[in-house]
Design a protein around this motif. Structure first.
Motif, PDB file in Angstrom:
ATOM      1  N   UNK A  58      47.581  27.870  35.609  1.00  0.00           N
ATOM      2  CA  UNK A  58      47.292  28.443  36.781  1.00  0.00           C
ATOM      3  C   UNK A  58      47.135  27.507  37.951  1.00  0.00           C
ATOM      4  N   UNK A  59      47.572  28.112  39.120  1.00  0.00           N
ATOM      5  CA  UNK A  59      47.456  27.285  40.287  1.00  0.00           C
ATOM      6  C   UNK A  59      45.731  27.002  40.754  1.00  0.00           C
ATOM      7  N   UNK A  60      44.923  27.957  40.261  1.00  0.00           N
ATOM      8  CA  UNK A  60      43.497  28.126  40.578  1.00  0.00           C
ATOM      9  C   UNK A  60      42.940  27.430  39.359  1.00  0.00           C
ATOM     10  N   UNK A  61      41.763  26.756  39.492  1.00  0.00           N
ATOM     11  CA  UNK A  61      40.867  26.497  38.370  1.00  0.00           C
ATOM     12  C   UNK A  61      39.361  26.251  38.890  1.00  0.00           C
ATOM     13  N   UNK A  62      38.559  26.254  37.908  1.00  0.00           N
ATOM     14  CA  UNK A  62      37.132  25.772  38.810  1.00  0.00           C
ATOM     15  C   UNK A  62      37.177  24.598  39.411  1.00  0.00           C
ATOM     16  N   UNK A  63      36.697  24.652  40.570  1.00  0.00           N
ATOM     17  CA  UNK A  63      36.587  23.655  41.409  1.00  0.00           C
ATOM     18  C   UNK A  63      37.499  23.774  42.750  1.00  0.00           C
ATOM     19  N   UNK A  64      38.733  24.566  42.610  1.00  0.00           N
ATOM     20  CA  UNK A  64      39.575  24.810  43.604  1.00  0.00           C
ATOM     21  C   UNK A  64      38.843  25.272  44.961  1.00  0.00           C
TER      22      UNK A  64
END
Length: 218
Positions: A58-64
């Motif tokens: 994913x382009x998103x992750x925790x901390x994005x």
């Protein structure tokens, strides 16, 4: 405006230091070792440990971090569901005022979303009411058309979240489209366990992603 953490803590299992951003979430799942903590305000208590699941791209992750229509946000948690052997990722985001929303990632598209209060009694025997497609959703005054009904299975959660379920718990997702282009999602685990979400379609470029914290997940 920078999204500032309310406190920091350390996982008792893997010793990874992490930040907490919300007083409104009930669980924290360490992204490194999948240890589960119950959360009261900013205080953590060990609860259980998940079996590690396969990582998803994913382009998103925790901390994005990013910006939607001038409102800065940070991803603080994620719920992962499986449907038709594909993933639905519900990314929990918080802004500088500590207001929380969701970014929901389906295969090929994203939704900006937030919880909606509903009267569960209005949605009992939902299958019998599907003939009402094109009329207002109960209690919401929104005209809708039913797009699809799909079964999903709970996979796992990471970071700060409001709920976790038993591994492999199953449910139904009702996805409605309003005449104004908005979407209404109803996650149904049982007659007494429903989660309603109002959402609108977003392109990835609209999230203005500017910073990603490397946690080794993807």
């Amino acid at each position: 405006m920078a999204i500032r953490a309310l406190s920091t803590s350390t996982c008792s299992n893997c010793k990874q230091e992490f930040e907490l951003y919300s007083r409104q979430t009930d669980f924290y799942i360490c992204p490194q070792c999948i240890q589960v903590y119950t959360k009261q305000d900013l205080n953590l208590k060990f609860s259980a440990k998940y079996i590690r699941k396969p990582d998803t791209m994913s382009h998103l992750q925790i901390g994005t971090e990013g910006n939607i229509d001038g409102r800065a946000f940070k991803v603080i948690g994620c719920l992962v569901l499986i449907f038709e052997e594909k993933f639905i990722q519900l990314w929990r985001v918080v802004d500088s005022d500590k207001q929380m929303d969701w970014i929901i990632q389906f295969p090929g598209y994203f939704l900006e979303a937030r919880f909606t209060e509903i009267n569960h009694n209005d949605y009992k025997d939902l299958e019998l009411k599907l003939a009402l497609s094109g009329h207002n959703l109960p209690g919401l005054n929104i005209s809708y058309t039913l797009n699809c009904i799909t079964r999903y299975k709970y996979a796992y959660a990471l970071g700060e979240v409001n709920m976790i379920m038993e591994e492999n718990d199953k449910g139904l997702l009702y996805l409605f489209q309003s005449h104004k282009g908005q979407q209404f999602l109803l996650f149904v685990n049982s007659a007494d366990s429903m989660t309603a979400i109002n959402a609108q379609h977003r392109e990835l470029s609209e999230f203005g992603l500017s910073k990603t914290k490397e946690l080794g997940l993807w």
